[in-house]
Scaffold this active site. Structure first.
Site, mmCIF file in Angstrom:
data_model
loop_
_atom_site.group_PDB
_atom_site.id
_atom_site.type_symbol
_atom_site.label_atom_id
_atom_site.label_comp_id
_atom_site.label_asym_id
_atom_site.label_seq_id
_atom_site.Cartn_x
_atom_site.Cartn_y
_atom_site.Cartn_z
ATOM 1 N N ILE A 96 0.679 -1.373 0.518
ATOM 2 C CA ILE A 96 -0.059 -0.110 -0.077
ATOM 3 C C ILE A 96 1.231 1.748 -0.184
ATOM 4 O O ILE A 96 0.631 2.606 -0.671
ATOM 5 C CB ILE A 96 -1.102 0.254 1.232
ATOM 6 C CG1 ILE A 96 -2.346 -1.607 1.410
ATOM 7 C CG2 ILE A 96 -1.803 1.712 1.775
ATOM 8 C CD1 ILE A 96 -2.752 -1.606 2.336
ATOM 9 N N ASP A 97 2.131 0.979 0.987
ATOM 10 C CA ASP A 97 2.476 2.061 0.738
ATOM 11 C C ASP A 97 3.745 2.816 -0.236
ATOM 12 O O ASP A 97 3.093 3.936 -0.828
ATOM 13 C CB ASP A 97 3.730 1.968 2.178
ATOM 14 C CG ASP A 97 4.590 3.632 2.574
ATOM 15 O OD1 ASP A 97 3.366 4.545 2.813
ATOM 16 O OD2 ASP A 97 5.549 3.271 3.697
#
Length: 677
Positions: A417-418
């Site tokens: 996600i990052d």
């Protein structure tokens, strides 16, 4: 275009001031800026000129470091357990190579401290398990136990409880050679592979890095192999006649006591397990492992799962010439960094996607034209790295369409996600000749990131709602974080990305903002899960809050600014030691580093502090410590794998974050988006 909640699409806005949809908040922020003028001073011309010169030099240096294919990648330095375990693996498989052994030993020796120990980060304290593994690796390389450097190490190890006090993973490596008894290790049955996803302690309750490691280790634990030891290790026991003295169990009414007794029951089960069931479980685990091997032969793009997967499959009869093992071993060779002195360092992982998106953001914010050929080439490379097939994350989100990026060259099963949030921010800073291609990738990424939001409104790194309390309580799991709960830094990056694509008022974005505000520490800082530590968390959150229109006058912003002022070093920079994860007295304390100074400045600039003396001193520190070639030196570890347990020195952090901060200082904010107003 971007996906809406009903699956339709809407146009993505161009990059613009991120608070444009919050008129009232902007007015409040303007008033706040006027109130704070008395606390700020005009920027001396020499500071502004020094910042511009440093920005130009840093831009030129970073551009020179780009690979011809379009990516950037700095070395990823961790600790010598990677190198020690590589030698132990080769010893176990019978594939020792004298040249590799000596080059690894040279690196390990070079990392030993004066007291005979090895640490897990620069200037950190000696660490028992790391020191044991390094010692054993040097024994394999031929270093005599009575040599001065070895004697210092073994004496220190005995003084800290010997092998019996080391972590489980260290004792597993020793058990492979009979230096430790398998019966004295926590049990991990392969039947775990059959637990349904709703059942406690199923493999998807573990974070993806732990899951990929634990599944092959269930096979190793069931097989309990022992290779002939080339020497003894009596010198590493406090009492060689009784190397593992019994320890009392915790009370049965505690979680620790309950799981200790569960482990004893599993040891009994190991002796009576049905042969057919156990064999089927191991074959199922092997299929699970093979299905997740990446195109380059690795597993998850990280070293530990690859090492244990090779061992597990070899124990099941796969010979070293089998394509799975041959490519697996070859992938480990690509984690090698050869140094000028002939030593050989093993990276635990490689970070090209992360490094590339951060480099693009830094260069764009430093003023490089959006259509610069090197930015376009980087965007092309990132677009080609997009992952558009489901991975393990789909176990929790089966209806969510894919679309994201991983950290590594090859890791299609575990996009994170990052990285996805930061890649979107990077792509939207580039004037690409095929904007529709970029827009389509961004649309998929936004949809995927929104779909990976956890129940509490925040985001973890790889999975949604990976928050079970049980995995961390297993006696086996003493090697660091084994779950992936939401964190402030990841959530902040997603919120910043959502604001950038015009999603500030999306209810899911607002939930993320509320979660971030609630997570602020009493000190005013935010905890940093994936970077060290409170400076990283705060450096991530304040730009996100500014992007969604939170004004500089907001109490949370003012508390954070106050904390950053208090922890600024006397030299003008910022630094934070890894010990802050272990002891809050270390929060914001440590020798000044380029990357952490960059984070602090990014936070302060987002809070409208550009003309403050605090920012001026930080900018001057960066300008004064810059090398003539435009780079910075940074031996300190400012990255985090597992808080306290596994620290990282990302060698590109020292370049991208100072440049980002300087660029925002010189140009007024992220490319096209003023901060803090």
């Amino acid at each position: 275009m971007t996906a809406t909640t009903d699956g339709s699409t809407e146009a993505l806005p161009p990059r613009a001031p991120s608070a444009s949809d919050a008129t009232a908040e902007k007015t409040e922020s303007t008033d706040a800026t006027a109130r704070f003028e008395g606390m700020q001073t005009a920027v001396p011309p020499d500071t502004a000129a020094a910042a511009r010169r440093a920005t130009t030099r840093a831009t030129d240096y970073l551009l020179s470091e780009q690979d011809s294919a379009g990516w950037w990648k700095g070395d990823l330095e961790t600790n010598v357990t990677m190198d020690a375990e590589d030698l132990l693996l080769r010893q176990f498989l019978g594939i020792q190579d004298p040249k590799l052994t000596e080059s690894a030993a040279r690196y390990i020796r070079g990392e030993q401290r004066a007291d005979g120990t090895w640490a897990t980060f620069y200037e950190g304290p000696g660490e028992l398990s790391t020191t044991i593994e390094a010692y054993v690796a040097l024994r394999l390389a031929g270093d005599a136990p009575d040599a001065a450097h070895m004697a210092r190490a073994s004496e220190w190890i005995r003084g800290r409880g010997g092998i019996a006090a080391s972590r489980v993973f260290t004792r597993i490596w020793l058990a492979l050679f009979g230096w430790w008894k398998w019966d004295d290790l926590p049990e991990l049955p392969p039947e775990l592979i059959y637990f349904p996803k709703w059942f406690p302690l199923n493999i998807y309750d573990f974070g993806c890095w732990a899951r990929q490691t634990i599944v092959p280790l269930t096979i190793v634990s069931a097989k309990r192999p022992v290779r002939p030891a080339p020497f003894g290790l009596d010198e590493l026991h406090t009492d060689p006649r009784n190397p593992n003295p019994p320890q009392p169990l915790a009370p049965a009414t505690t979680w620790d006591g309950l799981f200790q007794r569960l482990d004893k029951a599993l040891h009994v089960y190991h002796k009576v397990a049905l042969r057919k069931l156990r064999g089927a479980a191991m074959r199922s685990a092997a299929r699970w492992i093979i299905e997740r091997q990446e195109n380059d032969g690795c597993w998850g793009g990280i070293q530990p799962p690859a090492v244990y997967s090779v061992i597990a499959l070899h124990l099941l009869g796969y010979d070293l010439d089998h394509p799975v093992l041959r490519t697996g071993l070859a992938s480990l060779d690509r984690f090698t960094v050869w140094r000028q002195d002939g030593s050989r360092m093993i990276e635990a992982c490689q970070s090209p996607v992360w490094d590339t998106c951060l480099a693009v953001i830094a260069l764009a914010d430093a003023g490089l034209p959006a259509d610069h050929p090197q930015l376009v080439k980087a965007a092309d490379w990132m677009l080609a790295e997009e992952i558009v097939r489901p991975g393990d994350w789909a176990v929790r989100r089966p209806q969510l369409p894919p679309g994201g990026w991983a950290f590594e060259f090859e890791n299609d099963n575990y996009p994170d996600i990052d990285d996805t949030a930061e890649v979107v921010l990077a792509l939207r800073r580039v004037a690409h000749p095929d904007p529709q291609r970029v827009e389509a990738a961004v649309r998929r990424a936004v949809r995927w990131n929104l779909g990976m939001q956890s129940k509490n409104g925040a985001w973890g790194a790889f999975d949604a709602d990976n928050t079970s309390a049980f995995p961390n309580r297993l006696p086996f799991c003493d090697f660091g974080e084994v779950i992936d709960p939401p964190s402030s830094d990841v959530t902040a990056h997603v919120v910043e990305m959502l604001a950038d694509v015009g999603r500030t008022q999306d209810p899911r974005t607002r939930r993320g903002i509320d979660w971030l505000l609630a997570e602020q520490e009493p000190s005013g800082a935010w905890f940093g899960r994936w970077g060290t530590n409170y400076i990283y968390g705060t450096g991530s959150v304040l730009p996100a809050l500014a992007a969604v229109g939170i004004p500089a006058s907001h109490p949370a912003v003012r508390r954070a600014v106050g904390w950053l002022r208090r922890v600024q070093n006397s030299d003008g920079g910022w630094g934070e030691d890894q010990r802050s994860y272990h002891d809050k007295e270390w929060a914001g304390r440590g020798s000044s580093t380029a990357s952490q100074t960059g984070w602090a400045l990014m936070a302060l600039l987002a809070a409208g502090e550009r003309d403050s003396e605090t920012v001026r001193r930080g900018v001057r520190w960066l300008a004064e410590t810059q090398r003539p070639d435009g780079s910075w030196d940074e031996p300190y570890f400012t990255g985090t794998g597992f808080p306290w347990d596994f620290s990282i020195n990302y060698h590109l952090y020292r370049q991208v974050f100072p440049l980002t901060a300087l660029g925002r200082y010189v140009n007024g904010g992220p490319a096209g988006a003023p901060l803090g107003v």
